[in-house]
Write a protein that holds these residues in place. Sequence first.
Motif, PDB file in Angstrom:
ATOM      1  N   GLU A  24      60.974  83.750  -5.000  1.00  0.00           N
ATOM      2  CA  GLU A  24      61.405  84.738  -5.995  1.00  0.00           C
ATOM      3  C   GLU A  24      61.743  86.083  -5.357  1.00  0.00           C
ATOM      4  N   ARG A  35      66.478  87.792  -3.382  1.00  0.00           N
ATOM      5  CA  ARG A  35      67.471  87.892  -4.462  1.00  0.00           C
ATOM      6  C   ARG A  35      68.863  88.169  -3.877  1.00  0.00           C
ATOM      7  N   TYR A  61      71.918  90.479  -4.433  1.00  0.00           N
ATOM      8  CA  TYR A  61      72.409  91.661  -5.142  1.00  0.00           C
ATOM      9  C   TYR A  61      72.684  92.779  -4.135  1.00  0.00           C
ATOM     10  N   ILE A  83      70.811  81.984  -6.178  1.00  0.00           N
ATOM     11  CA  ILE A  83      70.392  82.572  -7.469  1.00  0.00           C
ATOM     12  C   ILE A  83      69.622  81.528  -8.272  1.00  0.00           C
ATOM     13  N   TYR A  86      63.788  84.027 -13.594  1.00  0.00           N
ATOM     14  CA  TYR A  86      62.758  84.604 -12.727  1.00  0.00           C
ATOM     15  C   TYR A  86      61.554  85.013 -13.586  1.00  0.00           C
ATOM     16  N   TYR A 140      72.016  88.654 -12.411  1.00  0.00           N
ATOM     17  CA  TYR A 140      72.502  88.779 -11.032  1.00  0.00           C
ATOM     18  C   TYR A 140      74.006  88.515 -10.934  1.00  0.00           C
TER      19      TYR A 140
END
Length: 459
Positions: free
Chosen positions: A199, A202, A204, A231, A235, A244
């Motif tokens: 997790e 990410r 981004y 992705i 989450y 996202y």
Amino acid sequence: MELLDEARKLTIYTAYNTNVDAIVYLNSELIQKLIDEMGAEAVRRRMEEYPRQIEEPLDFVARLVHALKTGKPMAVPLVNEELHSWFDSHFTYDVERMGGQAGIIANLLANLDFRKVLVYTPHLAKKQAQMFVKRPNLFYPVVEDGYLTLKHPHEAYRENDPIKVNRIFEFRAGTKFKLGSESIEVPFSGRFIVSARFESIRIYTKEKLKKFLPVIGETSDGAILSGYQGIKLRYSDGKDANYYLRGAKEDIMLLKRRKNLKVHLEFASIQSRELRKKVIYNLFPLVDSVGMDESEIAHVLNALGYSKLSDRIFTYNRIEDTVLGGKILIDEMNLEVLQIHTIYYIMYITHADNPLSEEELTQSLELATTLAAARASLGEITSPEDVKVGMKVPYNERGEYVKLRFEEAKRKLRTKEYKVVIIPTRLVKNPVSTVGLGDTISAGAFTSYLALLKKKKAL
């Protein structure tokens, strides 16, 4: 190669995914030790349960033994971040190298002496930063005191950033071990990948940097974006894939804000059909170019509702089906160019009004397969001179057959409104490494495509 010299004048921005590939070469003794530690009976029972992800060491050993028994290459996600220390205490890694499309492409272009390579990944731990090559043309964008500065990744790492380590266990045919009273011999060589799916990792752009994306876009000749397969749909903090993907769309639009920057999306296999659809519908219409392999185009067509054509590509792998699928994709997603790479051929599909001629598109693909052949021969490209090694690699033995089938496909299908170009690949018989060959093809094709456009003043 003249075209490579033109491409090397470019500035390229690449994001988002990087990881460390930690490789272990398995032997009988190591496998036996793992089974004995877990207990043969416990391993057998867990194998029957067939865990889909790794949450504890027994899940790993059970899926590994299953892969060894069948001799099939497999990848299983590791979801428990605390297992990092268990793996590190049980294995000495034979090789640690850069993984992840953005990282592989950044190192490749930097080693090829491109004018400037900007690489961005939201997580840059020290160990990850050290995987980048030490070249003066490689930069990581950093915001300091409200200003954009460019630093080498070795100077830009952040102490507490999470790190994504994919552990690759290479196994050889003929390796023998025991599972209790059962004697097992590995039937085929392959690899078992434990891919980190945490997790904390990410996809981004950090808020501070986001506002500088128009500047980065304005000063670059092209952008190569990848990693969307990382992705998750949901989450635990309440964010989801839509959150996202909205950010990813913003990034592309910001990069293009000050000039029509050409953006290439490198597509990778996405297991979840739901996520695959989201990536396709959200991002494909915003980019100019997409690269993928033939199984990925089948997955994409399936997500777009062309299940029969998708099944045909999976089952028969005929060139005419791939061409038909490519035509559908560039029309429905309004792409400028689609590049499909397979083991035996590479293909471009564009609309007929593309500024480049079929001869020029062919030159671009030639450079792409030559780069991949050099990488497969050497394991890594460390300088522009290495490309000469790729030029000595012959085209694969199915080359003439590929050309023949392609001519047949063109007769069967209406291709007047399109430019479709196909070339056989240069195939290395015993490659030093196969990791990153698709990324090498896509980076070589897209950057040489940009160089040819620039030459024509169409960029």
